[in-house]
Design a protein around this motif. Structure first.
Motif, mmCIF file in Angstrom:
data_model
loop_
_atom_site.group_PDB
_atom_site.id
_atom_site.type_symbol
_atom_site.label_atom_id
_atom_site.label_comp_id
_atom_site.label_asym_id
_atom_site.label_seq_id
_atom_site.Cartn_x
_atom_site.Cartn_y
_atom_site.Cartn_z
ATOM 1 N N ARG A 175 13.475 -27.369 -24.269
ATOM 2 C CA ARG A 175 14.043 -26.064 -23.952
ATOM 3 C C ARG A 175 13.255 -25.350 -22.861
ATOM 4 N NH1 ARG A 175 14.315 -23.843 -30.056
ATOM 5 N NH2 ARG A 175 12.251 -24.823 -29.979
ATOM 6 N N ALA A 176 12.008 -25.748 -22.666
ATOM 7 C CA ALA A 176 11.183 -25.116 -21.645
ATOM 8 C C ALA A 176 11.748 -25.299 -20.249
ATOM 9 C CB ALA A 176 9.756 -25.675 -21.710
ATOM 10 N N SER A 177 12.634 -26.283 -20.088
ATOM 11 C CA SER A 177 13.256 -26.531 -18.783
ATOM 12 C C SER A 177 14.712 -26.081 -18.725
ATOM 13 C CB SER A 177 13.174 -28.027 -18.437
ATOM 14 O OG SER A 177 13.936 -28.792 -19.371
ATOM 15 N N GLN A 178 15.197 -25.489 -19.822
ATOM 16 C CA GLN A 178 16.590 -25.039 -19.865
ATOM 17 C C GLN A 178 16.711 -23.642 -19.257
ATOM 18 O OE1 GLN A 178 19.070 -27.354 -21.175
ATOM 19 N NE2 GLN A 178 17.177 -28.459 -20.797
ATOM 20 N N PRO A 179 17.710 -23.413 -18.407
ATOM 21 C CA PRO A 179 17.815 -22.150 -17.669
ATOM 22 C C PRO A 179 17.741 -20.900 -18.531
ATOM 23 C CG PRO A 179 19.368 -23.735 -16.789
ATOM 24 C CD PRO A 179 18.771 -24.368 -18.009
ATOM 25 N N ARG A 180 18.321 -20.920 -19.715
ATOM 26 C CA ARG A 180 18.355 -19.711 -20.535
ATOM 27 C C ARG A 180 17.004 -19.366 -21.146
ATOM 28 N NH1 ARG A 180 24.330 -20.484 -23.422
ATOM 29 N NH2 ARG A 180 25.479 -20.193 -21.469
ATOM 30 N N PHE A 181 16.071 -20.320 -21.099
ATOM 31 C CA PHE A 181 14.756 -20.127 -21.712
ATOM 32 C C PHE A 181 13.660 -19.900 -20.672
ATOM 33 C CE2 PHE A 181 17.228 -22.194 -24.958
ATOM 34 C CZ PHE A 181 16.728 -21.733 -26.165
ATOM 35 N N THR A 182 14.024 -19.797 -19.413
ATOM 36 C CA THR A 182 13.015 -19.729 -18.357
ATOM 37 C C THR A 182 13.017 -18.380 -17.650
ATOM 38 O OG1 THR A 182 14.567 -20.728 -16.777
ATOM 39 C CG2 THR A 182 13.105 -22.216 -17.944
ATOM 40 N N GLY A 183 11.818 -17.967 -17.214
ATOM 41 C CA GLY A 183 11.669 -16.798 -16.361
ATOM 42 C C GLY A 183 12.331 -15.537 -16.881
ATOM 43 N N GLU A 184 12.931 -14.804 -15.959
ATOM 44 C CA GLU A 184 13.582 -13.539 -16.282
ATOM 45 C C GLU A 184 14.784 -13.745 -17.193
ATOM 46 O OE1 GLU A 184 13.945 -9.606 -16.633
ATOM 47 O OE2 GLU A 184 12.312 -10.655 -15.593
ATOM 48 N N ASN A 185 15.425 -14.930 -17.096
ATOM 49 C CA ASN A 185 16.566 -15.230 -17.974
ATOM 50 C C ASN A 185 16.169 -15.089 -19.445
ATOM 51 O OD1 ASN A 185 18.101 -15.815 -15.759
ATOM 52 N ND2 ASN A 185 18.135 -18.034 -16.069
ATOM 53 N N ALA A 186 14.987 -15.594 -19.778
ATOM 54 C CA ALA A 186 14.537 -15.575 -21.173
ATOM 55 C C ALA A 186 14.409 -14.143 -21.684
ATOM 56 C CB ALA A 186 13.210 -16.310 -21.303
ATOM 57 N N ARG A 187 13.856 -13.273 -20.871
ATOM 58 C CA ARG A 187 13.674 -11.885 -21.295
ATOM 59 C C ARG A 187 15.018 -11.153 -21.372
ATOM 60 N NH1 ARG A 187 9.152 -13.191 -18.322
ATOM 61 N NH2 ARG A 187 10.126 -12.682 -16.321
ATOM 62 N N THR A 188 15.908 -11.445 -20.426
ATOM 63 C CA THR A 188 17.247 -10.847 -20.446
ATOM 64 C C THR A 188 17.995 -11.235 -21.706
ATOM 65 O OG1 THR A 188 17.410 -10.807 -18.030
ATOM 66 C CG2 THR A 188 19.477 -10.770 -19.265
ATOM 67 N N ASN A 189 17.931 -12.509 -22.049
ATOM 68 C CA ASN A 189 18.692 -13.006 -23.203
ATOM 69 C C ASN A 189 18.124 -12.508 -24.532
ATOM 70 O OD1 ASN A 189 20.455 -14.342 -21.508
ATOM 71 N ND2 ASN A 189 19.234 -16.224 -21.498
ATOM 72 N N ALA A 190 16.822 -12.327 -24.602
ATOM 73 C CA ALA A 190 16.223 -11.795 -25.824
ATOM 74 C C ALA A 190 16.733 -10.383 -26.107
ATOM 75 C CB ALA A 190 14.698 -11.804 -25.711
ATOM 76 N N ALA A 191 16.992 -9.628 -25.051
ATOM 77 C CA ALA A 191 17.466 -8.253 -25.211
ATOM 78 C C ALA A 191 18.911 -8.190 -25.690
ATOM 79 C CB ALA A 191 17.325 -7.503 -23.888
ATOM 80 N N LEU A 192 19.642 -9.281 -25.572
ATOM 81 C CA LEU A 192 21.047 -9.307 -25.965
ATOM 82 C C LEU A 192 21.240 -9.372 -27.481
ATOM 83 C CD1 LEU A 192 22.499 -11.832 -23.341
ATOM 84 C CD2 LEU A 192 22.602 -9.327 -23.280
ATOM 85 N N LEU A 193 20.158 -9.570 -28.214
ATOM 86 C CA LEU A 193 20.271 -9.778 -29.653
ATOM 87 C C LEU A 193 20.347 -8.483 -30.457
ATOM 88 C CD1 LEU A 193 17.752 -12.744 -30.138
ATOM 89 C CD2 LEU A 193 20.221 -12.830 -29.780
ATOM 90 N N ALA A 194 20.282 -7.343 -29.795
ATOM 91 C CA ALA A 194 20.301 -6.063 -30.528
ATOM 92 C C ALA A 194 21.528 -5.919 -31.426
ATOM 93 C CB ALA A 194 20.218 -4.899 -29.536
ATOM 94 N N PRO A 195 22.754 -6.199 -30.964
ATOM 95 C CA PRO A 195 23.906 -6.079 -31.868
ATOM 96 C C PRO A 195 23.896 -7.109 -32.991
ATOM 97 C CG PRO A 195 24.580 -6.950 -29.739
ATOM 98 C CD PRO A 195 23.182 -6.489 -29.579
ATOM 99 N N VAL A 196 23.348 -8.291 -32.737
ATOM 100 C CA VAL A 196 23.230 -9.301 -33.795
ATOM 101 C C VAL A 196 22.293 -8.786 -34.877
ATOM 102 C CG1 VAL A 196 22.723 -11.718 -34.320
ATOM 103 C CG2 VAL A 196 23.556 -11.099 -32.044
ATOM 104 N N ARG A 197 21.220 -8.182 -34.444
ATOM 105 C CA ARG A 197 20.245 -7.624 -35.393
ATOM 106 C C ARG A 197 20.867 -6.494 -36.210
ATOM 107 N NH1 ARG A 197 16.687 -7.571 -31.954
ATOM 108 N NH2 ARG A 197 15.549 -9.446 -32.553
ATOM 109 N N ARG A 198 21.690 -5.694 -35.562
ATOM 110 C CA ARG A 198 22.350 -4.585 -36.262
ATOM 111 C C ARG A 198 23.279 -5.097 -37.356
ATOM 112 N NH1 ARG A 198 26.264 -0.321 -33.047
ATOM 113 N NH2 ARG A 198 27.356 0.539 -34.865
#
Length: 339
Positions: free
Chosen positions: A233-256
């Motif tokens: 996963r370290a080489s997968q686009p969704r887990f790298t760089g700024e993408n990783a931080r952007t995607n982590a922020a998308l989980l707020a409604p899931v958490r709710r």
């Protein structure tokens, strides 16, 4: 969320009855770092105890090692399990990125013999074409797979990462019991045509990576820094760089939603994909989350009893459109590339 035995559904029109959630076994051999084999075997036993009967592997996982690893468990519980394996991805050397797709009839006949030997069984319950090679006529590939059914080597056929048009074409050659493709709150490109075709034909949908390869569990705040180099996963686009931080922020409604149900984020993600059977009129949706821990397996199967409200489904709806990065560095072998 808690519970014991999960419900059963049928794969396809006349396919096998399976637990409404299966188990993806790929990570028990490679891709996610080192495996604790005794813990993995405990996970297999826990799966059967909770009603999981569909166990998913492929000849390329561990270059055959995953099928060999599963063989003793399958042998001890042959009448209780539904064995699904796949062909089509031929590895070239030790580099995971070096591979080619093979759909020619001669390769298919050779591949099934290899899987049968490694699995130590006489027949495979569900045999998938792992990836599609557009250079080989689909009728030739599915025709060769149908011959395996006629010979008694395979009971039912499946496809992976095909478009709706390809699924219809294949189903006209021989009934397809299941379509396996990535489908989750993060990955919804299959809804463009494949999901509708599966619903129309009565083909079961088997989502792989329904937890977004772990991202949807909330396990990462900055995946690019948190993953080991041995984890693919370290080489997968969704887990790298700024993408990783952007995607982590998308989980707020899931958490709710999770907090409202006293559930985990992963359970909400699994409940969402399971509920898509009703949303899209599918006969069955059987996600195959992968895990190597019995505790996580029980958590995952408990999600089959979680029901999301229409309001919660609406809250989760926008997530996929905001995900940063593709599913793979090279999307050419996915159905999305041929839509």
């Amino acid at each position: 969320m808690s519970g014991n035995t999960i419900a059963q559904v049928r794969l396809g029109t006349d396919g096998p009855l399976v637990g409404v959630q299966g188990l993806g076994c790929m990570g028990m051999s490679e891709f996610y770092g080192d495996t604790d084999e005794p813990a993995a075997r405990d996970t297999l036993a826990a799966a059967l105890d909770t009603g999981v009967t569909l166990f998913d592997t492929a000849d390329m996982y561990g270059d055959g090692a995953n099928e060999k690893f599963l063989a003793p468990f399958f042998g001890a519980h042959r009448d209780e399990v539904v064995i699904a394996t796949k062909f089509a991805i031929e590895r070239v050397g030790d580099d995971l990125a070096q591979r080619r797709v093979r759909n020619d009839p001669a390769y298919i006949r050779s591949a099934v013999e290899g899987s049968l030997k490694r699995l130590n069984v006489d027949v495979i319950d569900l045999y998938y074409m792992h990836r599609r090679d557009p250079a080989v006529p689909l009728a030739e590939s599915v025709g060769a797979m149908a011959e395996l059914v006629e010979r008694g080597l395979v009971r039912h056929l499946g496809l992976s990462e095909v478009t709706g048009a390809e699924l219809r074409e294949a189903h006209a050659v021989h009934p397809i019991a299941a379509l396996q493709s990535e489908w989750s709150l993060f990955s919804r490109d299959v809804e463009q045509s494949a999901v509708g075709a599966a619903a129309e034909l009565g083909v079961a949908f088997v989502p792989y990576s329904p937890l977004g390869r772990g991202f949807l569990t909330g396990a990462f705040t900055d995946a690019a820094k948190e993953l080991r180099s041995s984890d693919f996963r370290a080489s997968q686009p969704r887990f790298t760089g700024e993408n990783a931080r952007t995607n982590a922020a998308l989980l707020a409604p899931v958490r709710r939603v999770a907090e409202a149900h006293d559930a985990t984020l992963g359970q909400v993600a699994l409940a969402w994909v399971q509920q898509q059977a009703e949303v899209h009129g599918l006969t069955a949706v059987v996600p195959i989350p992968g895990t190597r821990k019995a505790s996580r397996l029980r958590e995952n199967t408990a999600a089959t009893r979680l029901r999301l409200t229409p309001e919660e489904l609406a809250l989760l709806e926008p997530i996929a459109d905001r995900v940063a990065g593709d599913r793979y560095p090279d999307m050419s072998s996915t159905s999305a590339a041929r839509e």
